[in-house]
Design a protein around this motif. Sequence first.
Motif, PDB file in Angstrom:
ATOM      1  N   ASP A  27      43.506  32.383  58.148  1.00 58.76           N
ATOM      2  CA  ASP A  27      43.156  33.567  57.358  1.00 58.76           C
ATOM      3  C   ASP A  27      41.682  33.532  56.972  1.00 58.76           C
ATOM      4  N   SER A  28      41.094  34.719  56.854  1.00 62.62           N
ATOM      5  CA  SER A  28      39.715  34.846  56.369  1.00 62.62           C
ATOM      6  C   SER A  28      39.739  35.624  55.064  1.00 62.62           C
ATOM      7  N   ALA A  29      39.437  36.923  55.125  1.00 66.46           N
ATOM      8  CA  ALA A  29      39.452  37.738  53.902  1.00 66.46           C
ATOM      9  C   ALA A  29      40.879  38.065  53.498  1.00 66.46           C
ATOM     10  N   ASN A  30      41.203  37.834  52.229  1.00 65.23           N
ATOM     11  CA  ASN A  30      42.547  38.103  51.713  1.00 65.23           C
ATOM     12  C   ASN A  30      42.450  38.734  50.323  1.00 65.23           C
ATOM     13  N   PRO A  31      42.529  40.064  50.260  1.00 62.37           N
ATOM     14  CA  PRO A  31      42.478  40.726  48.954  1.00 62.37           C
ATOM     15  C   PRO A  31      43.576  40.275  47.994  1.00 62.37           C
ATOM     16  N   ASN A  32      44.648  39.670  48.523  1.00 63.93           N
ATOM     17  CA  ASN A  32      45.738  39.196  47.666  1.00 63.93           C
ATOM     18  C   ASN A  32      45.470  37.815  47.061  1.00 63.93           C
ATOM     19  N   SER A  33      44.316  37.257  47.298  1.00 61.87           N
ATOM     20  CA  SER A  33      44.016  35.910  46.792  1.00 61.87           C
ATOM     21  C   SER A  33      44.331  35.808  45.308  1.00 61.87           C
ATOM     22  N   GLY A  34      45.027  34.746  44.945  1.00 63.13           N
ATOM     23  CA  GLY A  34      45.401  34.535  43.550  1.00 63.13           C
ATOM     24  C   GLY A  34      46.795  35.023  43.235  1.00 63.13           C
ATOM     25  N   THR A  49      52.923  35.956  44.988  1.00 66.24           N
ATOM     26  CA  THR A  49      54.006  36.623  45.711  1.00 66.24           C
ATOM     27  C   THR A  49      53.532  37.393  46.942  1.00 66.24           C
ATOM     28  N   GLN A  50      52.248  37.739  47.015  1.00 71.15           N
ATOM     29  CA  GLN A  50      51.708  38.467  48.158  1.00 71.15           C
ATOM     30  C   GLN A  50      50.696  37.584  48.883  1.00 71.15           C
ATOM     31  N   PHE A  51      50.646  37.730  50.184  1.00 67.95           N
ATOM     32  CA  PHE A  51      49.860  36.793  50.983  1.00 67.95           C
ATOM     33  C   PHE A  51      48.895  37.514  51.914  1.00 67.95           C
ATOM     34  N   GLY A  52      48.207  36.722  52.770  1.00 65.54           N
ATOM     35  CA  GLY A  52      47.189  37.254  53.657  1.00 65.54           C
ATOM     36  C   GLY A  52      47.728  37.761  54.976  1.00 65.54           C
ATOM     37  N   LEU A  53      46.802  38.103  55.873  1.00 62.16           N
ATOM     38  CA  LEU A  53      47.137  38.701  57.163  1.00 62.16           C
ATOM     39  C   LEU A  53      48.076  37.827  57.992  1.00 62.16           C
ATOM     40  N   GLY A  54      47.881  36.510  57.936  1.00 59.38           N
ATOM     41  CA  GLY A  54      48.678  35.612  58.763  1.00 59.38           C
ATOM     42  C   GLY A  54      50.157  35.629  58.460  1.00 59.38           C
ATOM     43  N   THR A  55      50.518  35.947  57.217  1.00 58.31           N
ATOM     44  CA  THR A  55      51.922  36.037  56.823  1.00 58.31           C
ATOM     45  C   THR A  55      52.520  37.383  57.215  1.00 58.31           C
ATOM     46  N   LYS A  56      51.646  38.365  57.456  1.00 56.86           N
ATOM     47  CA  LYS A  56      52.078  39.736  57.702  1.00 56.86           C
ATOM     48  C   LYS A  56      51.936  40.150  59.170  1.00 56.86           C
ATOM     49  N   GLN A  76      40.489  45.128  53.076  1.00 54.64           N
ATOM     50  CA  GLN A  76      40.667  44.724  54.474  1.00 54.64           C
ATOM     51  C   GLN A  76      41.086  43.260  54.553  1.00 54.64           C
ATOM     52  N   TYR A  77      42.162  43.014  55.285  1.00 53.16           N
ATOM     53  CA  TYR A  77      42.696  41.669  55.507  1.00 53.16           C
ATOM     54  C   TYR A  77      42.241  41.203  56.891  1.00 53.16           C
ATOM     55  N   THR A  78      41.682  40.010  56.983  1.00 52.19           N
ATOM     56  CA  THR A  78      41.186  39.522  58.269  1.00 52.19           C
ATOM     57  C   THR A  78      41.584  38.068  58.492  1.00 52.19           C
ATOM     58  N   GLY A  79      41.487  37.650  59.741  1.00 50.98           N
ATOM     59  CA  GLY A  79      41.763  36.277  60.123  1.00 50.98           C
ATOM     60  C   GLY A  79      41.225  36.033  61.517  1.00 50.98           C
TER      61      GLY A  79
END
Length: 209
Positions: A105-112, A115-122, A197-200
């Motif tokens: 994962d790179s950018a993850n607006p859900n950081s912190g 219960t919600q995760f980054g692009l790799g989980t989605k 934007q979610y990136t990886g």
Amino acid sequence: MKSKLSLILGGLFLLGQGTGMASTAYQVSATVPAATGINIVVDSINATGTVVFTPVSGTALSFDAGSGMTFNVADNIYLPSVYYALNISTTGGGGLPDTTLTYADSANPNSGSSTQFGLGTKTTATFDQELGSTETLLSLGKKRLIDLTGSVGHVPYTSLAAGSYLRVYVGVWTGSTTAPADPVNGQPFSNADAPGQYTGTLTVTAVVN
């Protein structure tokens, strides 16, 4: 009389020589050169309607392509209009690719969020063998991208049939139960996610065997 007998016997001797047998073994061979390189071709595929493969140039695999991520009211999740196929094969001769996919994962607006995760989980990767017009799901099956670390995403060349190549479908997790079903520990994009934007980075490493 003696002369006639001699002629007859001489003729029989020559006839016997003409009908003799000979046996010679010839070695026949042909050489297929060993493959010298790896070819990776990426296609985008429309997520609805008749399936159409469209070549993608460059290395950007964005689910914002096409009509982008749209909200599905029935399921309360965001769905893309495209997904991707990574086609990995050898070039220059006979051989098979030995391939490993890794993801981070790179950018993850859900950081912190707990219960919600980054692009790799989605997002998911589905590993198939392509042989002629036949597509076969490999034993690696379907994984979340976030699970592709270390040797988890390794597709050994021995798992591929001669003359085949590897295809990896990369798509958004939707919770689909149609085989191959989405991993149960994945998550959709929904309004519970932070905007942004979610990136990886998905890395494909392949060598000739």
